[in-house]
Write a protein that holds these residues in place. Structure first.
Motif, PDB file in Angstrom:
ATOM      1  N   MET A   1       0.856  -1.206   0.000  1.00 12.01           N
ATOM      2  CA  MET A   1       0.000   0.000   0.000  1.00 12.01           C
ATOM      3  C   MET A   1       0.884   1.245   0.000  1.00 12.01           C
ATOM      4  SD  MET A   1      -2.934   1.069   2.762  1.00 12.01           S
ATOM      5  CE  MET A   1      -3.845   2.583   2.609  1.00 12.01           C
ATOM      6  N   SER A   2       0.581   2.212  -0.866  1.00 14.96           N
ATOM      7  CA  SER A   2       1.393   3.414  -0.946  1.00 14.96           C
ATOM      8  C   SER A   2       1.178   4.304   0.268  1.00 14.96           C
ATOM      9  CB  SER A   2       1.034   4.198  -2.213  1.00 14.96           C
ATOM     10  OG  SER A   2      -0.300   4.636  -2.146  1.00 14.96           O
ATOM     11  N   GLN A   3       2.143   5.224   0.465  1.00 12.54           N
ATOM     12  CA  GLN A   3       2.025   6.176   1.553  1.00 12.54           C
ATOM     13  C   GLN A   3       0.831   7.095   1.307  1.00 12.54           C
ATOM     14  OE1 GLN A   3       5.874   8.031   2.661  1.00 12.54           O
ATOM     15  NE2 GLN A   3       6.610   7.014   0.818  1.00 12.54           N
ATOM     16  N   ARG A   4       0.396   7.743   2.377  1.00  8.32           N
ATOM     17  CA  ARG A   4      -0.688   8.702   2.242  1.00  8.32           C
ATOM     18  C   ARG A   4      -0.267   9.997   2.909  1.00  8.32           C
ATOM     19  NH1 ARG A   4      -5.911   6.231   1.263  1.00  8.32           N
ATOM     20  NH2 ARG A   4      -6.784   8.202   1.923  1.00  8.32           N
ATOM     21  N   TYR A   5      -0.819  11.090   2.416  1.00  7.08           N
ATOM     22  CA  TYR A   5      -0.662  12.355   3.119  1.00  7.08           C
ATOM     23  C   TYR A   5      -2.010  13.050   3.102  1.00  7.08           C
ATOM     24  CZ  TYR A   5      -0.012  14.385  -1.583  1.00  7.08           C
ATOM     25  OH  TYR A   5      -0.139  14.755  -2.900  1.00  7.08           O
ATOM     26  N   PRO A   6      -2.242  13.966   4.041  1.00 12.29           N
ATOM     27  CA  PRO A   6      -3.575  14.579   4.150  1.00 12.29           C
ATOM     28  C   PRO A   6      -4.001  15.233   2.849  1.00 12.29           C
ATOM     29  CG  PRO A   6      -2.224  15.107   6.061  1.00 12.29           C
ATOM     30  CD  PRO A   6      -1.319  14.432   5.087  1.00 12.29           C
ATOM     31  N   ALA A   7      -5.305  15.230   2.612  1.00 12.84           N
ATOM     32  CA  ALA A   7      -5.846  15.825   1.392  1.00 12.84           C
ATOM     33  C   ALA A   7      -5.489  17.305   1.314  1.00 12.84           C
ATOM     34  CB  ALA A   7      -7.359  15.656   1.358  1.00 12.84           C
ATOM     35  N   GLU A   8      -5.308  17.791   0.099  1.00 20.34           N
ATOM     36  CA  GLU A   8      -4.963  19.186  -0.115  1.00 20.34           C
ATOM     37  C   GLU A   8      -6.060  20.098   0.443  1.00 20.34           C
ATOM     38  OE1 GLU A   8      -4.801  16.801  -2.292  1.00 20.34           O
ATOM     39  OE2 GLU A   8      -2.776  16.750  -3.113  1.00 20.34           O
ATOM     40  N   PRO A   9      -5.664  21.204   1.089  1.00 21.59           N
ATOM     41  CA  PRO A   9      -6.658  22.101   1.703  1.00 21.59           C
ATOM     42  C   PRO A   9      -7.224  23.112   0.714  1.00 21.59           C
ATOM     43  CG  PRO A   9      -4.465  22.857   2.255  1.00 21.59           C
ATOM     44  CD  PRO A   9      -4.288  21.599   1.444  1.00 21.59           C
ATOM     45  N   TRP A  10      -7.637  22.647  -0.472  1.00 18.38           N
ATOM     46  CA  TRP A  10      -8.250  23.514  -1.458  1.00 18.38           C
ATOM     47  C   TRP A  10      -9.058  22.674  -2.452  1.00 18.38           C
ATOM     48  CZ3 TRP A  10      -2.779  23.446  -1.105  1.00 18.38           C
ATOM     49  CH2 TRP A  10      -2.153  22.577  -1.998  1.00 18.38           C
ATOM     50  N   ARG A  11      -9.915  23.351  -3.205  1.00 16.18           N
ATOM     51  CA  ARG A  11     -10.637  22.720  -4.307  1.00 16.18           C
ATOM     52  C   ARG A  11     -10.099  23.273  -5.613  1.00 16.18           C
ATOM     53  NH1 ARG A  11     -16.244  23.838  -1.353  1.00 16.18           N
ATOM     54  NH2 ARG A  11     -15.681  25.924  -2.035  1.00 16.18           N
ATOM     55  N   ILE A  12     -10.164  22.468  -6.671  1.00 14.62           N
ATOM     56  CA  ILE A  12      -9.667  22.876  -7.982  1.00 14.62           C
ATOM     57  C   ILE A  12     -10.776  23.589  -8.737  1.00 14.62           C
ATOM     58  CG2 ILE A  12      -8.782  22.050 -10.194  1.00 14.62           C
ATOM     59  CD1 ILE A  12      -7.517  19.709  -8.621  1.00 14.62           C
ATOM     60  N   LYS A  13     -10.501  24.842  -9.175  1.00 12.40           N
ATOM     61  CA  LYS A  13     -11.492  25.640  -9.886  1.00 12.40           C
ATOM     62  C   LYS A  13     -11.239  25.707 -11.381  1.00 12.40           C
ATOM     63  CE  LYS A  13     -13.521  29.123  -6.841  1.00 12.40           C
ATOM     64  NZ  LYS A  13     -13.506  30.537  -6.464  1.00 12.40           N
ATOM     65  N   MET A  14      -9.993  25.557 -11.790  1.00 13.40           N
ATOM     66  CA  MET A  14      -9.643  25.682 -13.193  1.00 13.40           C
ATOM     67  C   MET A  14      -8.569  24.649 -13.501  1.00 13.40           C
ATOM     68  SD  MET A  14      -8.249  29.070 -15.202  1.00 13.40           S
ATOM     69  CE  MET A  14      -6.620  29.006 -14.473  1.00 13.40           C
ATOM     70  N   VAL A  15      -8.573  24.104 -14.711  1.00 12.72           N
ATOM     71  CA  VAL A  15      -7.576  23.109 -15.085  1.00 12.72           C
ATOM     72  C   VAL A  15      -6.875  23.547 -16.367  1.00 12.72           C
ATOM     73  CG1 VAL A  15      -8.750  21.192 -13.969  1.00 12.72           C
ATOM     74  CG2 VAL A  15      -9.258  21.699 -16.371  1.00 12.72           C
ATOM     75  N   GLU A  16      -5.655  23.088 -16.523  1.00 12.73           N
ATOM     76  CA  GLU A  16      -4.854  23.331 -17.723  1.00 12.73           C
ATOM     77  C   GLU A  16      -4.489  21.979 -18.311  1.00 12.73           C
ATOM     78  OE1 GLU A  16      -0.492  25.217 -18.947  1.00 12.73           O
ATOM     79  OE2 GLU A  16      -1.208  25.288 -16.871  1.00 12.73           O
ATOM     80  N   PRO A  17      -4.898  21.675 -19.530  1.00 13.77           N
ATOM     81  CA  PRO A  17      -4.625  20.349 -20.109  1.00 13.77           C
ATOM     82  C   PRO A  17      -3.124  20.133 -20.309  1.00 13.77           C
ATOM     83  CG  PRO A  17      -6.302  21.529 -21.370  1.00 13.77           C
ATOM     84  CD  PRO A  17      -5.708  22.511 -20.432  1.00 13.77           C
ATOM     85  N   ILE A  18      -2.670  18.914 -20.042  1.00 15.60           N
ATOM     86  CA  ILE A  18      -1.306  18.511 -20.346  1.00 15.60           C
ATOM     87  C   ILE A  18      -1.357  17.152 -21.039  1.00 15.60           C
ATOM     88  CG2 ILE A  18      -0.161  19.791 -18.499  1.00 15.60           C
ATOM     89  CD1 ILE A  18      -0.101  17.245 -16.833  1.00 15.60           C
ATOM     90  N   THR A  19      -0.398  16.908 -21.935  1.00 20.28           N
ATOM     91  CA  THR A  19      -0.323  15.624 -22.633  1.00 20.28           C
ATOM     92  C   THR A  19       1.118  15.150 -22.612  1.00 20.28           C
ATOM     93  OG1 THR A  19       0.017  16.748 -24.748  1.00 20.28           O
ATOM     94  CG2 THR A  19      -2.251  16.150 -24.169  1.00 20.28           C
ATOM     95  N   ILE A  20       1.303  13.853 -22.723  1.00 21.77           N
ATOM     96  CA  ILE A  20       2.651  13.299 -22.749  1.00 21.77           C
ATOM     97  C   ILE A  20       3.100  13.127 -24.187  1.00 21.77           C
ATOM     98  CG2 ILE A  20       1.755  10.933 -22.512  1.00 21.77           C
ATOM     99  CD1 ILE A  20       4.402  10.305 -20.997  1.00 21.77           C
TER     100      ILE A  20
END
Length: 482
Positions: A1-20
């Motif tokens: 099982m991978s490590q965990r850290y507390p959830a980010e203290p914000w919500r995402i309002k806008m996104v920027e597309p990225i591609t590989i």
């Protein structure tokens, strides 16, 4: 099982597309960039860990402040808001805005350094040292020895070696030292903090000799967080309180607001001495802009002012440092050699340990950064001999004890899934590191800050876009990295 850290203290309002980009596209891009990740185009990068400077996600409050900013050429109300924020959270009375941190370094160096000056500091930083040298000064590293050991677990590897500092003062004379340069945190040591107790010792010593202390405050909030976590007696204090205590022990600060303050551009130089402040204002008019905008638009002044307030919020700084720690933990669990303890802004890979067969003259860290990009489209940055440059007296390459690749995490930009992809790529490359024996050499070497625009070529032909394995080695590396 991978490590965990507390959830980010914000919500995402806008996104920027990225591609590989495809493997073929990555090979083409890195060749065109002269095997220098700095020269890659952003569109050719999947996950960009080149820097945390100016590419952070700003808050809704910062965007709102930008929309109501004052764009007056002189006396902008946005400047006075910034001045008040610096005075409240950093404690310096005189504030001169600049376009970014190296603008502050330029003004500071021109104000204080003369030919023959000696500037001690807790490890060099690239732009800081070049400004010192261009103005006739000589930098002296007085950081503790543990800072040069990537695997030392000293909690404050950014500390100044007090004996080394005093020995230098006695050797060159206090009059030849315009100030002691103290970074918090120390970038090229792996983002390592300085303790309040050590900074107080530096203050006591410099007071005896009448020498100033100038703080590199770009990541001082992160340093304050580590003091809260690691230094006895400070766990009950807020990050904001600790930050102000740190600054109270210094005479001024150079700040790149593109780091802790989340801004896309901007910075400031702050001082306690009114005469130095007047000299700085006069110079900023020549090199940056009027002393109430310093090369920034009013909206940028407003974004920095609000960013200062955002930066000391405990949830924000906790989430930022723990995301870095998560990535480092994934790599350490897989046996990848990373600088310890983990810093606050980046994970630093020990390139000489990952690529043990590549000699220092073939730049293992530059090679590793190129191979990581080829593997997954991840952009990192070399922090070793290429960044260290050449000795101005001898012309020879400097070979610092630390030959590192920096995976720098922008603030509030990437998710845990992105960190998992980065970890997978680094682990995949590290497993085959001993088979990589051919590094890089310069084909174009700029005179100053060569890591930005230098171009390289493989010392021997790379197969399938990666360094060829030594004779007789398994060709598994070519299968895994292709």
């Amino acid at each position: 099982m991978s490590q965990r850290y507390p959830a980010e203290p914000w919500r995402i309002k806008m996104v920027e597309p990225i591609t590989i980009p495809t493997r073929e596209e990555r090979e083409h891009a890195i060749r065109n960039a002269g095997y220098n990740t700095c020269l890659l185009r952003s569109e050719d990068v999947y996950i960009d860990l080149y820097t945390d400077s100016g590419i952070n996600a700003m808050s809704d409050r910062q965007w709102a402040a930008m929309m109501t900013a004052d764009e007056a050429y002189a006396g902008s109300s946005s400047f006075y808001r910034l001045e008040a924020a610096v005075q409240e959270y950093y404690g310096y009375p005189h504030v001169v805005p600049v376009h970014q941190g190296r603008g502050a370094e330029n003004i500071l160096s021109r104000s204080l350094i003369r030919p023959g000056s000696h500037i001690p500091g807790n490890m060099y930083f690239t732009t800081t040292r070049i400004h010192q040298e261009l103005n006739g000064g000589t930098f002296h590293d007085v950081i503790i020895s543990e800072a040069h050991d990537p695997f030392s677990d000293h909690p404050f590897k950014g500390n100044v070696d007090i004996d080394a500092l005093e020995n230098l003062i006695q050797e060159v004379g206090a009059d030849a030292i315009p100030y002691v340069s103290v970074a918090a945190t120390v970038n090229l040591a792996g983002g390592q903090p300085i303790s309040l107790a050590n900074l107080a010792e530096v203050r006591e010593l410099t007071n005896r000799y009448g020498i100033s202390i100038i703080l590199d405050a770009a990541r001082a909030v992160e340093n304050a967080w580590f003091i809260k976590q690691r230094e006895p007696g400070w766990s009950g204090h807020s990050v904001a309180q600790i930050l102000k205590e740190m600054c109270a022990l210094t005479d001024g600060a150079a700040m790149s607001a593109k780091k802790d303050s989340y801004a896309n551009v901007g910075g400031w130089l702050a001082m306690r001495d009114p005469e130095l402040a007047e000299k700085a204002r006069n110079l900023v008019v020549v090199y940056e802009g009027l002393h109430t905008y310093g090369g920034m638009a009013g909206r940028d002044l407003a974004a920095v002012a609000q960013g200062i307030v955002d930066s000391v919020q405990e949830d924000n700084i906790r989430a930022r440092v723990e995301q870095v720690a998560y990535l480092a933990g994934c790599l350490q669990d897989a046996g990848v050699p990373v600088v310890q303890p983990v810093g606050g802004h980046a994970v630093f890979l020990d390139a000489t340990a990952v690529l043990p067969e590549i000699p220092r003259a073939e730049f293992p860290a530059q090679t590793l950064a190129a191979v990581l990009y080829l593997d997954s489209g991840i952009r990192s940055i070399e922090r070793g001999a290429v960044s260290a440059g050449r000795d101005p007296a001898t012309g020879e390459n400097r070979y610092p004890k630390l030959e590192l690749v920096r995976l720098t995490i922008p603030r509030r930009v990437y998710t845990q899934s992105h960190m998992d992809i980065v970890a997978d790529s680094v682990i995949r490359v590290a497993k085959q590191g001993k088979a990589i024996t051919n590094g890089l050499r310069f084909v174009h070497e700029p005179e100053a800050l060569r890591f930005f625009q230098g171009r390289f070529e493989p010392v021997a032909q790379w197969q399938h876009g990666v360094p060829a394995p030594r004779p007789g080695a398994s060709d598994l590396i070519l299968q895994e990295l292709s």
